[in-house]
Each structure stands twice: as structure tokens, then as C-alpha cells.
Write an enzyme that holds these catalytic residues in place. Structure first.
Site, mmCIF file in Angstrom:
data_model
loop_
_atom_site.group_PDB
_atom_site.id
_atom_site.type_symbol
_atom_site.label_atom_id
_atom_site.label_comp_id
_atom_site.label_asym_id
_atom_site.label_seq_id
_atom_site.Cartn_x
_atom_site.Cartn_y
_atom_site.Cartn_z
ATOM 1 C CB CYS A 59 -0.946 -0.007 1.187
ATOM 2 S SG CYS A 59 -1.756 -1.593 1.428
ATOM 3 C CG HIS B 256 -6.069 1.962 0.194
ATOM 4 N ND1 HIS B 256 -4.893 2.499 -0.278
ATOM 5 C CD2 HIS B 256 -5.706 0.917 0.993
ATOM 6 C CE1 HIS B 256 -3.868 1.797 0.208
ATOM 7 N NE2 HIS B 256 -4.331 0.830 0.969
#
Lengths: 143, 393
Positions: free
Chosen positions: B86, B338
Site C-alpha cells: 500500500c 485506496h
């Protein structure tokens, strides 16, 4: 925004890995003998779990296998309610991190057979077990 | 003090609409971020000496996104894809920045992109769950991404006598600012009650504690400081970046109420910028709130809250725009979305807009010190990148 049109892929890829375990074979034979094991460096005393066949601090292969006593304390846990596709048949399961008396943290399932209130700090036992599919794994059991 | 040619500044930004983007391919989505970034910087493709593309992949078909996007966008200079889970976007920023600092590039582009909806949800849950320690955590125990953060949430709530409602306050804040951000996936407010009513994904974390599956892309154009000054009146300098890697096996962590790698990365970043700590040095924070608990731990790991007091900061609205430490005024990962590889660059885009004073109505922070901090975590503290930006005044 529109979701269509979509070209559905006609090429399907199945991924299934072959994972070498020669260097830590004793871990798996240990499970079959009812033991959960780690490795310990004879030079610096460091315990490795997951087991390593070489101590990366000492840069030596002077390692021995140690059988864990299994006594553990629950550090933290979660109930996985939305499982990955490959675990879809398992229903809900509890994943726990337990601190072994040897000072090592282990992540595994907390076996719910006979488990009542799950509380951080509760005593557990880490045991190897044969899964219904025939392979060996290890789980925590409430003491 | 570094001279201008020893510094790197952002001179252009571009951001796609985040969300379920089945209207575009990966290359088209990438162009949606690159085109405005080039236009914002006032340059064309041949001015770029090197570019990097943050991407996790697996759920979308193209294996070489740096090349396919480059072809679509008309880029032919050197490139690569970066992976730091991420934090792949921050890794992309690092490589592009380093290419300038090393003297091999004068102008570089860092972008990030993820195309998650190209696979069904079950596959996505499976693939992110595998991104911890596959052999010892996934193979036998089916860990999921919410599962990892839930281990932290369980411990945190017990250690500090906090409630699930306290975590939901982070979702309420995220959705408030998301509702004001035209690029956000969710542009509607929520309440603690609505959050509490949402389904558990991994106890104690619920759907409303979690960032969504998102398609999105973001791009920044970087230039060497002396060149940046000629290109724009408002260069945003990257003052420092701290990086750290945590253990893969979650059992090897010392504690479960914060991320040690985040703290190390923050320390390195503070030192790199000549700061003793977070103090009152920043106008704005972008923190990695993939889950509500992640935002709370981020506050404590970067030092705007003491251990166990992150939830108090939320309750007192100190991380709202008018509070002491404004954080995630773009809606954060939770509400803006995200898209794994794009998140780090999206945070950089937001900070650039904020420091320029261009953030938009209702969510522009009061910029006094001209400095902002970005906290971007890969996995559950597996990778940590903390980057400090300034207007240079």
C-alpha cells in the site's frame, strides 16, 4: 459511471505454488509426531519461529531444533467474518497471536471446540493437529 | 541549508476520479492522471527524463504497467514499476526523487495506479490477505488484510479501554472530508451509529472501519530545485523521506498497539528535515487510514498523540481542519478510496494542493508554517514511508 461493456477474459490462470521445505523438513515431521518446533542458534541462543536453517545474526548453520512446550498466553485475536475465496468453506474462524513461554509469538487459529469467552491474557496450549483434509497444522486450544 | 540544485520539488500534479472505474482500462486511467500533471507543470512528455509507476497488480491484467501506460501516454524515457504494497506510491516517489538527486534526471514523474475492480471481490480479498507472510500466515490460517489490522484493534481497544464507537469517529471524519472532495469514491457523510450498524469483516473491525476497493491513479511531476523555481512560483519541496521495513511475520512484532516501522520512518524523516519531532511544525498531515484503527495508531506513531490517546484526539476533533493537527482533509483512504499503488502519490497530490492553497472549499487547511507530513504504510507496518514537504519559506 457506466460499468458496461466489459470484455470477460477468456484466458484463465490457475496458480498453485510448489514451496520448498527441505531446509526445515523437521518442522513438518515434528507436526506429525505431535510437536511444534522452532530452531535455536547454538552460538547466540536466538530462537527462530518461523524456523530458519541459518542464524542471520551469527551467519552460521550451527542450529538445533527445539520442541516448544506449548504453554502460551493470548496476546490478541480476531474473528475473520469475511474470508478469502480459498477459505470460503471454513465458515468463521478465530486467528490468534499467542506468546509462548519460550518468549516467541505464534500466529495460528484458536480452536473453538470447547472455547468459551476469549480474553486477552488467557492461557492456551499450542498443539499440532491433523486436519480433516489429511495434512498437519497447529492450533491454540483454550486451557 | 541545501542549495536549490540539491533539492527536489513537485511542479505538477494530476489525479483521476477514484472509485469503481469499469468505464476505463488501466492505461486510460493512468492517462487521466498523467495528462493534468503534465499540463499543470507546463511541460510535454519529452521533458521527462525518468518515470516510475507504483503498482501492486495481480488483480488486473497488465503485468508491465509502466510500459503499457508509458506507451499510451507517449513516454519513452527510462522507467520501472515499484512495489511496496500500500506504500507503492511512496516508493515510486522515492525512486523518481532519487533519480533527480543522483543527477541522472532533471525532471521526473512519479505516478501510482491500481485497477482493482478488474477482478471479483473474493479474488481481491484473497490477494491482499496473501500480502503478509504467505507461507506461515495465509497457507494454513487464511489471514485477511482487515484480519491483520483487527489483531491490532483488539489489542488497542483492550489496552486503552476504548470502544468500537471510538474508532468509528475516524470514519465520521473521513466521510465528512470525502463529501467535500470531488475525486473521492464516497462523497457522503456518515455517523457513528451508521458505522456501528455495518457488518463485521474481521472483529472488531466493520465494513465502515475499512477503506474500500478502489480504482484510481495519481501523478506528480518532480524537478530539481533550481529548475523547479523557473517552472513555477509555487514549487513544493520534498524536504526529507524516512523509510523502514517491519517484519513479515506478525508474531515477530514486539507489540500490537502501534507500528514500529512507522515510528522509525518518522524519526528518520524528522531528522532529515532538521526537526526534533512533530512538535507544532506542521500545518497538515496525510496519514495512512486503511482502517480506522490505522489512523489512530498513525497519530501515535508520528507523535501527534501520546500512546493510547489517539482516540482522544479524534473525539476532541483536533484532526479536523480547524483543530491542532489537521489530518486527511481529502477524506483519507477510508472515504477518498485506496487504490493500493496510487495512494502514496494521491497523498502527495493532496499535500501539494494544500500547501499551494488550492485544496478547495471547506477543506483548505490554514497554511502558516508551510510544512506538511505524509505517512504511508504498506501492509500492516510491513513497509513504512514518511515524507516531509514544504513551501520552502
Amino acid at each position: 459511471m457506466p460499468d458496461e461493456p466489459i470484455l470477460e477474459d477468456r484466458r484463465i490462470l490457475e496458480l498453485r505454488y510448489r514451496m520448498p521445505i527441505l531446509q526445515i523438513r523437521e518442522f513438518f515431521t515434528g507436526l506429525e509426531e505431535g510437536k511444534v518446533r522452532g530452531t535455536k542458534c547454538r552460538d547466540c541462543g536466538k530462537i527462530y519461529f518461523p524456523p530458519q536453517s541459518e542464524c542471520s545474526s551469527c551467519m552460521t548453520k550451527n542450529m538445533e531444533w527445539i520442541d516448544f512446550g506449548g504453554d502460551a498466553t493470548l496476546e490478541t485475536f480476531t474473528t475473520v467474518e469475511v474470508a478469502p475465496t480459498s477459505f470460503a468453506a471454513e465458515g468463521k474462524y478465530v486467528v490468534a497471536v499467542g506468546k509462548l513461554d519460550e518468549g516467541i509469538n505464534v500466529l495460528s487459529w484458536l480452536n473453538l471446540n470447547g472455547t468459551k469467552d476469549i480474553k486477552i491474557g488467557m492461557k492456551m496450549k499450542l498443539k499440532s493437529l491433523r486436519k480433516k483434509e489429511g495434512y498437519y497444522s497447529y492450533e491454540f486450544f483454550q486451557e | 541549508m541545501k542549495s536549490d540544485d540539491e533539492r527536489v520539488a513537485i511542479v505538477g500534479v494530476g489525479h483521476s476520479k477514484f472509485g469503481k472505474r469499469l468505464d476505463v482500462s488501466m492505461n486510460e486511467l493512468g492517462w487521466e492522471a498523467i495528462k493534468p500533471a503534465l499540463q499543470d507543470a507546463g511541460i510535454v512528455q519529452k521533458d521527462i527524463d525518468f518515470y516510475s509507476v507504483g503498482n501492486f497488480g495481480y488483480w488486473s491484467e497488465e503485468i508491465l504497467p509502466a510500459v503499457t501506460i508509458g506507451e499510451y501516454a507517449g513516454l519513452a524515457c527510462g522507467s520501472l514499476k515499484t512495489e511496496a504494497a500500500c506504500a507503492s506510491g511512496s516508493a515510486s516517489l522515492k525512486i523518481a526523487m532519487d533519480s533527480i538527486l543522483s543527477g541522472t534526471a532533471k525532471i521526473a514523474m512519479a505516478m501510482g495506479i491500481e485497477k482493482m475492480y478488474n477482478s471479483p471481490n473474493g479474488t481481491i480479498i484473497e490477494l491482499i490477505g496473501r500480502a503478509g507472510n504467505y507461507f506461515w500466515e495465509f497457507e494454513n490460517f487464511g489471514m485477511t488484510f482487515p484480519g491483520y489490522y483487527a489483531l491490532y484493534a483488539t489489542k488497542y481497544l483492550a489496552a486503552y479501554n476504548a470502544r468500537e464507537e471510538d474508532l468509528c469517529e475516524a470514519a465520521v471524519k473521513a466521510h465528512h472530508y470525502g463529501s467535500l472532495n470531488p475525486y473521492a469514491q464516497f462523497q457522503k457523510e456518515t455517523t457513528v451509529e451508521e458505522c456501528m450498524k455495518s457488518k463485521y469483516v474481521s472483529r472488531p473491525l466493520k465494513l465502515m472501519d475499512s477503506s474500500p476497493i478502489t480504482d484510481g491513479a495519481a501523478a506528480v511531476i518532480l524537478a530539481r530545485g533550481d529548475i523547479a523555481k523557473k517552472m513555477t512560483d509555487t514549487p513544493i519541496y520534498i524536504e526529507s523521506q524516512g523509510t523502514a521495513t517491519g517484519t513479515a511475520y506478525i508474531g515477530r512484532r514486539d507489540e500490537y498497539t502501534g507500528l514500529e516501522a512507522s515510528r522509525r520512518a518518522a524519526d528518520i524523516a524528522f531528522r532529515g528535515a532538521g526537526l526534533e519531532g512533530v512538535g507544532s511544525n506542521f500545518d497538515l498531515f496525510e496519514v495512512h487510514d486503511c482502517f480506522t484503527i490505522a489512523e489512530v495508531m498513525a497519530y501515535e506513531d508520528i507523535g501527534i498523540a501520546k500512546k493510547g490517546e489517539g482516540i482522544k484526539l479524534l473525539k476532541e476533533k483536533q484532526t479536523y481542519r480547524d483543530g491542532k493537527y489537521p489530518a486527511n482533509l481529502d477524506g483519507g483512504l477510508k472515504s477518498k478510496g485506496h487504490p493500493i499503488g496510487a495512494t502514496g502519490i494521491s497523498q502527495a497530490v493532496e499535500i501539494t494542493k494544500q500547501l499551494r492553497g488550492d485544496a478547495g472549499k471547506g477543506r483548505q487547511a490554514d497554511i502558516k508554517r508551510g510544512r506538511a507530513l505524509q505517512h504511508n504504510v504498506g501492509g500492516t507496518g510491513h513497509y513504512a514511508y514518511v515524507t516531509i514537504y514544504s513551501r520552502g519559506d
